[in-house]
Enzyme design. Sequence first.
Site, PDB file in Angstrom:
ATOM      1  CG  HIS A  72      -1.962  -1.022   1.156  1.00  0.00           C
ATOM      2  ND1 HIS A  72      -3.348  -0.562   1.668  1.00  0.00           N
ATOM      3  CD2 HIS A  72      -2.444  -2.014   0.360  1.00  0.00           C
ATOM      4  CE1 HIS A  72      -4.057  -1.466   1.313  1.00  0.00           C
ATOM      5  NE2 HIS A  72      -3.573  -2.534   0.507  1.00  0.00           N
ATOM      6  CE1 TYR A 200      -5.526   4.320   8.480  1.00  0.00           C
ATOM      7  CE2 TYR A 200      -6.206   4.042  10.921  1.00  0.00           C
ATOM      8  CZ  TYR A 200      -5.274   3.552   9.756  1.00  0.00           C
ATOM      9  OH  TYR A 200      -4.238   2.658   9.864  1.00  0.00           O
ATOM     10  N   PRO A 292      -4.794   1.072  18.801  1.00  0.00           N
ATOM     11  CG  PRO A 292      -6.477  -0.528  18.072  1.00  0.00           C
ATOM     12  CD  PRO A 292      -5.929   0.497  19.144  1.00  0.00           C
ATOM     13  CE  LYS A 296       3.676   3.732  13.356  1.00  0.00           C
ATOM     14  NZ  LYS A 296       3.702   3.201  12.013  1.00  0.00           N
ATOM     15  CE1 TYR A 384      -1.571   4.091   9.102  1.00  0.00           C
ATOM     16  CE2 TYR A 384      -0.436   3.327   7.218  1.00  0.00           C
ATOM     17  CZ  TYR A 384      -1.450   3.212   8.294  1.00  0.00           C
ATOM     18  OH  TYR A 384      -2.263   2.203   8.201  1.00  0.00           O
TER      19      TYR A 384
HETATM   20  P1  RFL Z   1       1.129 -10.888  21.708  1.00  0.00           P
HETATM   21  O1  RFL Z   1       0.871 -11.240  20.677  1.00  0.00           O
HETATM   22  O2  RFL Z   1       0.182 -10.756  22.771  1.00  0.00           O
HETATM   23  O3  RFL Z   1       1.993 -12.517  22.234  1.00  0.00           O
HETATM   24  C1  RFL Z   1       2.223 -12.582  23.731  1.00  0.00           C
HETATM   25  C2  RFL Z   1       2.293 -14.143  23.959  1.00  0.00           C
HETATM   26  O4  RFL Z   1       2.534 -14.541  25.209  1.00  0.00           O
HETATM   27  C3  RFL Z   1       1.968 -15.605  25.513  1.00  0.00           C
HETATM   28  N1  RFL Z   1       1.721 -15.573  27.067  1.00  0.00           N
HETATM   29  C4  RFL Z   1       2.388 -16.458  27.906  1.00  0.00           C
HETATM   30  N2  RFL Z   1       2.916 -17.691  27.562  1.00  0.00           N
HETATM   31  C5  RFL Z   1       3.262 -18.392  28.539  1.00  0.00           C
HETATM   32  N3  RFL Z   1       3.258 -18.022  29.951  1.00  0.00           N
HETATM   33  C6  RFL Z   1       2.314 -16.900  30.116  1.00  0.00           C
HETATM   34  N4  RFL Z   1       2.146 -16.657  31.568  1.00  0.00           N
HETATM   35  C7  RFL Z   1       1.701 -16.100  29.110  1.00  0.00           C
HETATM   36  N5  RFL Z   1       1.193 -14.914  29.004  1.00  0.00           N
HETATM   37  C8  RFL Z   1       1.098 -14.627  27.824  1.00  0.00           C
HETATM   38  C9  RFL Z   1       0.538 -15.329  24.728  1.00  0.00           C
HETATM   39  O5  RFL Z   1      -0.382 -16.571  24.919  1.00  0.00           O
HETATM   40  C10 RFL Z   1       0.973 -14.817  23.379  1.00  0.00           C
HETATM   41  O6  RFL Z   1       1.221 -15.913  22.667  1.00  0.00           O
HETATM   42  O7  RFL Z   1       2.420  -9.881  22.155  1.00  0.00           O
HETATM   43  P2  RFL Z   1       3.689  -9.570  21.062  1.00  0.00           P
HETATM   44  O8  RFL Z   1       4.456 -10.531  20.659  1.00  0.00           O
HETATM   45  O9  RFL Z   1       4.335  -8.544  21.911  1.00  0.00           O
HETATM   46  O10 RFL Z   1       2.864  -8.880  19.957  1.00  0.00           O
HETATM   47  C11 RFL Z   1       2.262  -7.704  20.026  1.00  0.00           C
HETATM   48  C12 RFL Z   1       1.228  -7.718  19.117  1.00  0.00           C
HETATM   49  O11 RFL Z   1       0.372  -8.918  19.163  1.00  0.00           O
HETATM   50  C13 RFL Z   1       0.271  -6.378  19.124  1.00  0.00           C
HETATM   51  O12 RFL Z   1       0.933  -5.488  19.411  1.00  0.00           O
HETATM   52  C14 RFL Z   1      -0.502  -6.176  17.870  1.00  0.00           C
HETATM   53  O13 RFL Z   1      -1.443  -7.123  17.646  1.00  0.00           O
HETATM   54  C15 RFL Z   1      -1.346  -4.934  18.138  1.00  0.00           C
HETATM   55  N6  RFL Z   1      -2.217  -4.782  16.959  1.00  0.00           N
HETATM   56  C16 RFL Z   1      -1.907  -3.994  15.821  1.00  0.00           C
HETATM   57  N7  RFL Z   1      -0.433  -3.820  15.576  1.00  0.00           N
HETATM   58  C17 RFL Z   1       0.162  -3.283  14.550  1.00  0.00           C
HETATM   59  O14 RFL Z   1       1.269  -3.193  14.361  1.00  0.00           O
HETATM   60  N8  RFL Z   1      -0.799  -3.126  13.320  1.00  0.00           N
HETATM   61  C18 RFL Z   1      -1.881  -3.140  13.506  1.00  0.00           C
HETATM   62  O15 RFL Z   1      -2.642  -3.144  12.249  1.00  0.00           O
HETATM   63  C19 RFL Z   1      -2.529  -3.672  14.730  1.00  0.00           C
HETATM   64  N9  RFL Z   1      -4.014  -3.940  14.772  1.00  0.00           N
HETATM   65  C20 RFL Z   1      -3.689  -4.952  17.168  1.00  0.00           C
HETATM   66  C21 RFL Z   1      -4.323  -4.468  15.934  1.00  0.00           C
HETATM   67  C22 RFL Z   1      -4.200  -5.473  18.171  1.00  0.00           C
HETATM   68  C23 RFL Z   1      -5.631  -5.404  18.239  1.00  0.00           C
HETATM   69  N10 RFL Z   1      -6.087  -6.223  19.459  1.00  0.00           N
HETATM   70  C24 RFL Z   1      -7.066  -7.448  19.326  1.00  0.00           C
HETATM   71  C25 RFL Z   1      -5.268  -5.952  20.782  1.00  0.00           C
HETATM   72  C26 RFL Z   1      -5.757  -4.663  16.089  1.00  0.00           C
HETATM   73  C27 RFL Z   1      -6.407  -5.666  17.180  1.00  0.00           C
HETATM   74  C28 RFL Z   1      -8.034  -5.325  17.090  1.00  0.00           C
HETATM   75  C1  PHB Z   2      -5.987  -4.068  10.783  1.00  0.00           C
HETATM   76  O1  PHB Z   2      -6.194  -4.504   9.491  1.00  0.00           O
HETATM   77  O2  PHB Z   2      -6.490  -4.781  11.734  1.00  0.00           O
HETATM   78  C2  PHB Z   2      -5.801  -2.629  11.248  1.00  0.00           C
HETATM   79  C3  PHB Z   2      -5.311  -1.795  10.067  1.00  0.00           C
HETATM   80  C4  PHB Z   2      -4.826  -0.600  10.567  1.00  0.00           C
HETATM   81  C5  PHB Z   2      -5.057  -0.153  11.905  1.00  0.00           C
HETATM   82  C6  PHB Z   2      -5.331  -0.946  12.714  1.00  0.00           C
HETATM   83  C7  PHB Z   2      -5.691  -2.489  12.544  1.00  0.00           C
HETATM   84  O3  PHB Z   2      -4.471   1.109  11.981  1.00  0.00           O
END
Ligand code: RFL
Ligand code: PHB
Length: 389
Positions: A72, A200, A292, A296, A384
């Site tokens: 993109h 957005y 989100p 980031k 971004y």
């Molecule tokens: P994670 O992915 O939460 O992984 C942590 C892992 O640790 C495990 N764990 C344990 N394991 C052993 N013993 C324990 N006691 C434990 N406790 C926990 C968990 O089961 C898990 O497997 O953290 P990590 O690796 O730091 O990664 C971070 C990302 O997952 C997170 O920042 C992103 O998903 C955030 N996020 C987005 N980030 C982006 O860069 N771009 C996006 O577009 C974006 N969209 C989003 C998002 C997060 C969302 N939610 C649901 C919070 C959209 C959403 C809706």
């Molecule tokens: C997503 O596709 O899950 C998504 C994309 C952009 C964002 C947050 C989430 O800023």
Amino acid sequence: MKTQVAIIGSGPAGLLLGHLLRQADLDVVIVERHTAEYVLSRIRAGVLETTATDLLERLGLDARMHEEGLVHTGFKLTDGERMLRIDMELLIGKHVMVYGQTEVTKDLIDAAPGRGLEILWEAEDVTLHAIDSDAPYLGFTRGGEAHRIDARFIAGCDGFYGPSRRAFPESVARDYELAYPFGWLGILADVPPCDEELIYANHEQGFALASMRSRTRSRYYIQVPIDTTLTDWPDERIWDELALRLGPQAAEGMARGPSIEKSIAPLRSFVFEPMRHGSLFLAGDAAHIVPPTGAKGLNLAASDAAYLSDALIRWFASGDAEGIDGYSERALARVWKSERFSWSLTNLMHRFPDGGAFERRMQVAELDYIAGSRAAQTAIAENYVGLPL
Ligand code: RFL
Ligand code: PHB
């Protein structure tokens, strides 16, 4: 069991760190409390910066991403009246990659056995010990049996709710937190996206985001009250709300279909300092959360993994402690800048329950300013696509 680096958590932070350390031939074990199937069923991030794609390339795990990911070069902001395109390629000469976190995680998990990266799934009750010493260890149970892993270092990559951050003595740590008075309701559906790019939207009714996972799979979000539940939101209500908030142009291109996943996530800004204590390092959501809006979170997990792997590889190669001693400061400098961007985009694009007409006009005025200012658009694009490592 004995290893050089014991990693807690197999999310993006733990998996990237584990692979980077294995690439340098270090001994690494990951302990994860869930099953691989569970980890792969979590629908989260969708947008990768170069920070993340570069790491996958460095690991030689980028083939599927380059085949299936969508490049993109721009994204859109709308206030219901006008549609403003931020042209990242033109303004800053960079782009982002739309490739789901689920796919990144799958590629990293699938490659683990072939690269000697051991992941112990379903490790329960993980506890951290002797982190002040040179001989820290983890305790946990698996299949009803007690286990222990001795390591030289522990990497806490266990997300926001994991035990690692809580193992820091209170006297050395400080956290900063801002909880937002709303959440995001996400819907995933096998229908083509309404636009080629992400949109957005800041609408009177609240924020909306049109995103995607592929040319046939859409991901949308709407801002919802913090106390709402999924039962309040049958699919049709979500589609109606999206059509309204994203505006007529997007609504026209929007295909509706049954949801294959729906979830509500609270929005939070959070930073924990420092990111290292003794032999324990934090990386990813274990140390910081961003709302989100700026996409980031996953990308910060990737930059932490890059910094931490460099530092650890250097230490094991030559005993040079400069990298591990500077890790927290280096990682936090980037974290705070991403926190600022995510917070400011969240403030610009959402309706705050106690925000009045003046706040709304301020948002519209800022969007108006951005629309007419190449400098403002460049600043948004620069953030971004991701600040350099
Ligand atoms: P994670 O992915 O939460 O992984 C942590 C892992 O640790 C495990 N764990 C344990 N394991 C052993 N013993 C324990 N006691 C434990 N406790 C926990 C968990 O089961 C898990 O497997 O953290 P990590 O690796 O730091 O990664 C971070 C990302 O997952 C997170 O920042 C992103 O998903 C955030 N996020 C987005 N980030 C982006 O860069 N771009 C996006 O577009 C974006 N969209 C989003 C998002 C997060 C969302 N939610 C649901 C919070 C959209 C959403 C809706
Ligand atoms: C997503 O596709 O899950 C998504 C994309 C952009 C964002 C947050 C989430 O800023």
